[in-house]
Design a protein around this motif. Sequence first.
Motif, short mmCIF file in Angstrom:
data_model
loop_
_atom_site.label_atom_id
_atom_site.label_comp_id
_atom_site.label_asym_id
_atom_site.label_seq_id
_atom_site.Cartn_x
_atom_site.Cartn_y
_atom_site.Cartn_z
N VAL A 190 12.40 -4.60 -4.05
CA VAL A 190 12.18 -3.94 -3.68
C VAL A 190 11.10 -3.17 -4.99
O VAL A 190 11.67 -1.91 -4.59
CB VAL A 190 11.89 -3.03 -2.17
CG1 VAL A 190 10.29 -2.73 -1.50
CG2 VAL A 190 12.91 -3.96 -1.43
N THR A 191 9.92 -4.10 -4.89
CA THR A 191 8.83 -3.21 -6.05
C THR A 191 7.75 -1.68 -5.37
O THR A 191 7.41 -0.87 -5.98
CB THR A 191 8.69 -3.42 -7.34
OG1 THR A 191 7.46 -4.65 -5.94
CG2 THR A 191 10.23 -3.99 -7.72
N ALA A 192 7.26 -2.10 -3.91
CA ALA A 192 6.54 -1.58 -3.62
C ALA A 192 6.08 -2.22 -1.62
O ALA A 192 6.42 -3.42 -1.47
CB ALA A 192 4.87 -1.46 -4.34
N ARG A 193 5.29 -1.26 -1.38
CA ARG A 193 4.96 -1.25 -0.19
C ARG A 193 3.47 -1.41 -0.40
O ARG A 193 3.05 -0.38 -0.29
CB ARG A 193 5.56 -1.13 0.58
CG ARG A 193 5.13 0.36 0.98
CD ARG A 193 6.03 0.83 1.40
NE ARG A 193 6.87 2.51 1.35
CZ ARG A 193 7.83 3.74 1.66
NH1 ARG A 193 8.84 3.00 2.47
NH2 ARG A 193 8.10 4.73 1.09
N THR A 194 3.00 -1.99 0.68
CA THR A 194 1.60 -1.98 1.56
C THR A 194 1.30 -2.13 3.16
O THR A 194 1.37 -3.04 3.42
CB THR A 194 0.50 -3.15 0.34
OG1 THR A 194 0.59 -3.58 -1.43
CG2 THR A 194 -0.99 -3.63 0.61
N ARG A 195 0.64 -1.39 3.11
CA ARG A 195 -0.19 -1.34 4.89
C ARG A 195 -1.27 -2.66 4.62
O ARG A 195 -2.52 -1.63 4.64
CB ARG A 195 -0.38 -0.28 5.39
CG ARG A 195 -0.10 -0.36 6.46
CD ARG A 195 0.21 0.61 7.30
NE ARG A 195 -0.24 0.57 8.55
CZ ARG A 195 0.59 1.27 9.25
NH1 ARG A 195 1.01 1.79 9.14
NH2 ARG A 195 0.70 1.01 10.67
N ALA A 196 -1.86 -3.76 4.86
CA ALA A 196 -3.20 -4.69 4.98
C ALA A 196 -3.77 -3.80 6.44
O ALA A 196 -3.67 -2.42 7.00
CB ALA A 196 -2.44 -5.66 5.56
N PRO A 197 -4.94 -3.72 5.96
CA PRO A 197 -5.84 -3.36 6.94
C PRO A 197 -5.50 -3.41 8.60
O PRO A 197 -6.28 -2.77 9.64
CB PRO A 197 -7.48 -3.96 6.94
CG PRO A 197 -7.30 -4.93 5.16
CD PRO A 197 -5.36 -5.01 5.10
N ASP A 198 -4.93 -5.03 9.13
CA ASP A 198 -4.65 -4.58 10.04
C ASP A 198 -3.62 -4.39 10.56
O ASP A 198 -3.37 -4.49 11.80
CB ASP A 198 -4.75 -7.06 10.05
CG ASP A 198 -3.06 -7.16 9.98
OD1 ASP A 198 -3.05 -6.32 8.89
OD2 ASP A 198 -3.04 -8.60 9.70
N GLY A 199 -2.83 -3.33 9.72
CA GLY A 199 -1.58 -2.51 10.19
C GLY A 199 -0.75 -3.09 9.93
O GLY A 199 0.14 -2.35 10.47
N ARG A 200 0.00 -4.43 8.98
CA ARG A 200 0.42 -5.18 8.99
C ARG A 200 1.10 -4.09 7.57
O ARG A 200 0.98 -4.52 6.60
CB ARG A 200 0.90 -6.48 9.09
CG ARG A 200 1.69 -7.79 9.10
CD ARG A 200 1.46 -8.92 9.39
NE ARG A 200 2.47 -9.31 9.17
CZ ARG A 200 2.78 -10.77 9.59
NH1 ARG A 200 1.69 -11.14 8.85
NH2 ARG A 200 4.15 -11.49 8.70
#
Length: 157
Positions: free
Chosen positions: A27-37
């Motif tokens: 796992v290299t990064a995490r992103t929270r999309a505008p929809d919260g997911r």
Amino acid sequence: MESEWHERAGPWARCVLPDSQELDVVVTARTRAPDGRWWYECEAILPARHDTCGGSRAAAQPTAFTAPAETLTPIPGEDYTALPTEGAVAGRQWLLQRLRQHHDHLPSHRLHRRDCWQADPSATPVTTATAHRLARDPHTEPCEVCRPDRPLLGQLP
């Protein structure tokens, strides 16, 4: 030498692929999309041919892909706290939408839960502390669809 690389690669997790196979990934990064997911940037270490002047041999090659959070399972002992995090700020589960009102006695803002389909895409994410305050503000009305005032006012001291 490969175990040294394994340690420096980053935290590992178990990923369930679309065809139900399971694969350990970096796992290299995490992103929270505008929809919260939440989405995770991952690398699957797959075999690849490495050509040299003496012939070819198999080598490990990282292959990048993005996976939804629900397909990943943490592996005990791995540290995920240092992962780069992008997108919406964690903990901002409320949205504040500005209303265009022409009368001072009408509310000027509407408060939504982050996942409310009625919220305008331009709504501003706010913290729970701010949402608590806004839920009591007469200039802010709660969305009648997602009803953010119910949990917020229920949590007030």
